[in-house]
Write a protein that holds these residues in place. Structure first.
Motif, PDB file in Angstrom:
ATOM      1  N   ASN A  55       0.903  -1.156   0.124  1.00 34.66           N
ATOM      2  CA  ASN A  55      -0.006   0.201   0.016  1.00 34.66           C
ATOM      3  C   ASN A  55       1.018   1.075  -0.071  1.00 34.66           C
ATOM      4  N   CYS A  76      -6.132  -1.663   6.738  1.00 37.89           N
ATOM      5  CA  CYS A  76      -5.101  -1.357   5.789  1.00 37.89           C
ATOM      6  C   CYS A  76      -5.931  -1.776   4.549  1.00 37.89           C
ATOM      7  N   ILE A  79      -6.170  -0.931  -2.331  1.00 38.27           N
ATOM      8  CA  ILE A  79      -6.423   0.339  -2.946  1.00 38.27           C
ATOM      9  C   ILE A  79      -7.165   0.476  -4.209  1.00 38.27           C
ATOM     10  N   ILE A 114      -7.516   6.992   2.962  1.00 34.38           N
ATOM     11  CA  ILE A 114      -7.197   6.360   1.645  1.00 34.38           C
ATOM     12  C   ILE A 114      -8.237   7.482   0.466  1.00 34.38           C
TER      13      ILE A 114
END
Length: 300
Positions: A55, A76, A79, A114
């Motif tokens: 990431n 986490c 993406i 994110i």
């Protein structure tokens, strides 16, 4: 109205990861690259450190970050799927080009930040991120400062864990869109069972059993809430009526297909509400983006 597609055409993660290039961008990733049975390069996605390194490399390579980190135990996120949401949202807004006048609200931004990172870099949007967890917000604020993103990204604390928009959207606010990736499990037990299934799938080729919940992590508030995503999105729909003149589009991911009927029923019962559902595919996983707006605010 339903559209089905693979990863969005503007998503830079449509192909396989270029681990050689990513390793040049973020050298710690090289320590986790290994050969798969076909002789190609991969990482062990059951290893949390490898996932964090991947990431970090992706965010540095594609989104211009200088630094990225999350506290132990926090989500986490993968993406490519997060980027797909942003690109589909840009289409929904009719804004596929860089436009720093667009302002969006990210519900549950988390410690990872994110969605604001991808939205700001891809389209120049201004983003307000919210969360109920002060530790998550503290880490997100550190990421903003370390990457000089303060002009585009700001944060607000949601003090009421049973409220979503209330207490966040002020009387003088206006947003082009609200986005949300809600906790989709209904209880801690359900979340743990989901983590166990994921861990078994990722480590099925290994004899040693992997500890539960390590790969993508996730705090309690990120993974589950009482009533799951049906309650969360339904509450968001009910609250959205109050802000119909301040937000052009409200939207949320819905992870479970079986949760869609209850959400659609509520949208159909909501006065002056138009809605749209977009299916988003990533590998074997399909999630849905449900978006709604109120007729008095319809644009185009």
């Amino acid at each position: 109205m339903t559209n089905q597609s693979p990863l969005h055409p503007r998503n830079p993660h449509r192909g396989r990861y270029d681990l050689f290039a990513l390793g040049k961008t973020h050298k710690p990733l090289n320590g986790f690259i290994q050969r798969n049975p076909m002789g190609g390069k991969t990482i062990n996605f059951a290893n949390p450190s490898a996932v964090v390194a991947l990431n970090t490399a992706l965010l540095k390579h594609y989104y211009g970050l200088k630094a990225w980190h999350i506290p132990k135990g926090f989500l986490c996120p993968p993406i490519p799927g997060r980027a797909d949401y942003i690109h589909h949202l840009a289409d929904l807004l009719g804004e596929p080009n860089f436009n720093p006048t667009i302002r969006v609200l990210d519900i549950g931004t988390g410690a990872n930040l994110i969605y604001p990172i991808i939205a700001q870099h891809s389209y120049g949007w201004k983003v307000v991120g919210t969360d109920i967890n002060t530790q998550a917000l503290n880490n997100a604020q550190t990421l903003i400062e370390e990457n000089s993103l303060g002009a585009s990204i700001s944060l607000r604390h949601q003090a009421d864990p049973r409220a979503i928009l209330a207490g966040i959207i002020n009387a003088d606010d206006s947003f082009d869109a609200v986005l949300c990736n809600p906790p989709f499990h209904r209880s801690a037990e359900e979340a743990n069972a989901g983590s166990e299934r994921k861990t078994r799938q990722l480590s099925r080729h290994k004899r040693k059993k992997m500890p539960v919940g390590l790969n993508f992590g996730g705090s309690n508030a990120e993974l589950w809430c009482e009533g799951g995503e049906v309650w969360f999105v339904s509450q968001m729909i009910r609250e959205s009526e109050r802000y119909a003149t301040q937000v052009k589009w409200f939207s949320s991911l819905v992870a479970k297909q079986e949760d869609m009927p209850a959400i659609i029923r509520l949208l159909k019962k909501t006065a002056n509400c138009q809605y749209q559902v977009i299916d988003m595919a990533q590998g074997n996983k399909v999630s849905r983006l449900v978006a709604w707006r109120f007729e008095s605010m319809s644009q185009g």
